[in-house]
Structures are given as C-alpha cells and as structure tokens.
Motif scaffolding. Structure first.
Motif, PDB file in Angstrom:
ATOM      1  N   MET A   1       8.674  -6.586  -1.717  1.00  0.00           N
ATOM      2  CA  MET A   1       9.436  -7.069  -0.580  1.00  0.00           C
ATOM      3  C   MET A   1       9.668  -8.564  -0.752  1.00  0.00           C
ATOM      4  O   MET A   1       9.058  -9.209  -1.605  1.00  0.00           O
ATOM      5  CB  MET A   1       8.662  -6.820   0.720  1.00  0.00           C
ATOM      6  N   THR A   2      10.586  -9.101   0.060  1.00  0.00           N
ATOM      7  CA  THR A   2      10.725 -10.548   0.070  1.00  0.00           C
ATOM      8  C   THR A   2       9.438 -11.163   0.597  1.00  0.00           C
ATOM      9  O   THR A   2       8.819 -10.639   1.524  1.00  0.00           O
ATOM     10  CB  THR A   2      11.910 -10.974   0.952  1.00  0.00           C
TER      11      THR A   2
ATOM     12  N   ASN B   1      11.037 -12.250  -4.472  1.00  0.00           N
ATOM     13  CA  ASN B   1      11.213 -10.826  -4.229  1.00  0.00           C
ATOM     14  C   ASN B   1      10.858 -10.096  -5.522  1.00  0.00           C
ATOM     15  O   ASN B   1      10.228 -10.685  -6.404  1.00  0.00           O
ATOM     16  CB  ASN B   1      12.649 -10.516  -3.749  1.00  0.00           C
TER      17      ASN B   1
ATOM     18  N   SER C   1      19.363  -5.098   2.830  1.00  0.00           N
ATOM     19  CA  SER C   1      18.698  -6.128   2.040  1.00  0.00           C
ATOM     20  C   SER C   1      18.150  -7.184   2.991  1.00  0.00           C
ATOM     21  O   SER C   1      18.753  -8.244   3.173  1.00  0.00           O
ATOM     22  CB  SER C   1      19.664  -6.766   1.029  1.00  0.00           C
TER      23      SER C   1
ATOM     24  N   GLN D   1      16.046  -9.375  -0.101  1.00  0.00           N
ATOM     25  CA  GLN D   1      15.154  -8.453  -0.791  1.00  0.00           C
ATOM     26  C   GLN D   1      15.777  -7.878  -2.061  1.00  0.00           C
ATOM     27  O   GLN D   1      15.095  -7.705  -3.069  1.00  0.00           O
ATOM     28  CB  GLN D   1      14.768  -7.305   0.148  1.00  0.00           C
TER      29      GLN D   1
END
Length: 222
Positions: free
Chosen positions: A50-51, A66, A178, A204
């Motif tokens: 994930m971010t 990310n 995203s 992301q």
C-alpha cells in the motif's frame, strides 16, 4: 519589522523527474540488483503493498513509498529539505549515495568553525535565494521593508489520506482505484510572518510523486 506587503514571484523548481543518467546515479540498477537478493520480492511486496508515508526520527528521513518505488527526503538542520533517493522500493536507506563533506575551494559557508558545510553542494528539494546554495530559487519574494531574505524553520509535519485541494489550480484528485496519501511539511518564518507548506502526494498504483507548495502570509497587509 512586521510584514506589510509581500510580492511573490513563483519560479519553477528543479524538475522532479530526472533523466536516465540522473536516475542511474541516484539508484544504480546494478547496485539494486545486488540488494534485491538481500530483500526477496515477496518481502518487498509485503512491506509496500500500500502507499506508505512515515518519518524516521533517528535519521530525519521522510519515506514516501508504494509497491513500485520509494522517494526519500531529509529534514536537514530543521531548515532544509534535501532529496536523498528516488528509485525501486527499499525498506531502509543507508545513505550509500552521499558524498562526504569536505572543504571546497571558493565554496560559500556560513560557519567558520565548519568550512566544509556548504549548502551549494546539497540536493535541495526547495531552493530559496540568499541562502548560500546559488541554485535557481523556487520562490522569490519581496517584503514590506524591501528585503528579499527569509529564514524558514521546521514547525511540523502531517500525513493525510487523499490529495490536497489546490484552489483555482488544476490538480490530481483522489481515485478509488489508486488511493493516495499526502505528506505536508510546514516551515515558518516568525519575523516575516510567513508559513510555507510543502505537499508530497503518492498514489498506490502509479510511479508518480506530486509536489505543490502553499505560502501563507500572516501579516496585516498583503
């Protein structure tokens, strides 16, 4: 003296997207291929699925990452943001690409007890005039007393979900396919009554870092 007027001249900062040769210097593919064996692909995916934005208080590094990349900036002397890394995802930055400080002929320095400390040799994220780095300034302003010198100091940082709203300007918006995270790093100049906010947004699913800045005048007059 209190700020009475503030005239701004925004100048395009140094490009964030490096050319191929710059990218190889910042993150050599041959070096990363060796490090990749130390950090298997499954580990990289698990850590960066994930971010993720976080601050390492021991090194003063901000990690913006990310599953596809890592972007690292350093909070230096509580006054400057320095670019340290942009490349494939890494769990920990060990400053292997930084040259040691040494005295350079004709280099400007502000501390006579430490002449090797020269700001013009640092990769600044945001450059200001009359600070000793001699780069094209990202921001030029004139205060009410006709001074063009400001001294910003770090105040705080914030990590928020989504993208910032830029009033009156085109900008990327949060996308459910995203998701995005944004780092906001705030600097203040109390004497000039100015606040400077740095925004870094990462998505992301995209190899993109969005940067924007907001200058806030707290003086009585604009």
């Amino acid at each position: 003296e209190k700020l009475r007027n503030c005239f701004l001249k925004l100048v395009t900062p140094s490009p964030i997207f490096h050319n191929q040769s710059d990218f190889q210097i910042a993150s050599p593919s041959q070096n990363f291929s060796k490090k990749k064996r130390d950090f298997p692909h499954s580990i990289i995916e698990r850590n960066f699925s994930m971010t993720h934005i976080h601050f390492d208080s021991e090194t003063n590094y901000f990690y913006i990452q990310n599953s596809r990349m890592t972007y690292i900036i350093e909070l230096y002397q509580n006054r400057h943001l320095l670019h340290r890394y942009w490349g494939p995802p890494i769990p920990k930055f060990k400053a292997w690409n930084q040259a040691p400080n040494q005295k350079k002929t004709f280099a400007a320095f502000s501390d006579f007890e430490n002449p090797s400390e020269s700001l013009e040799y640092y990769p600044h994220e945001f450059s200001l005039p009359y600070q000793g780095d001699y780069m094209e300034p990202s921001l030029e302003l004139t205060l009410a007393n006709l001074s063009q010198i400001v001294h910003f100091h770090f105040e705080s940082y914030q990590i928020m979900e989504g993208t910032p709203e830029l009033d009156g300007l085109p900008h990327a918006r949060n996308n459910q396919n995203s998701p995005a995270q944004t780092l906001i790093v705030t600097f203040v100049d109390e004497q000039a009554q100015l606040t400077l906010e740095h925004y870094y947004t990462i998505f992301q699913q995209h190899d993109i870092i969005l940067r924007s800045y907001k200058l806030i005048n707290h003086g009585k007059n604009s």
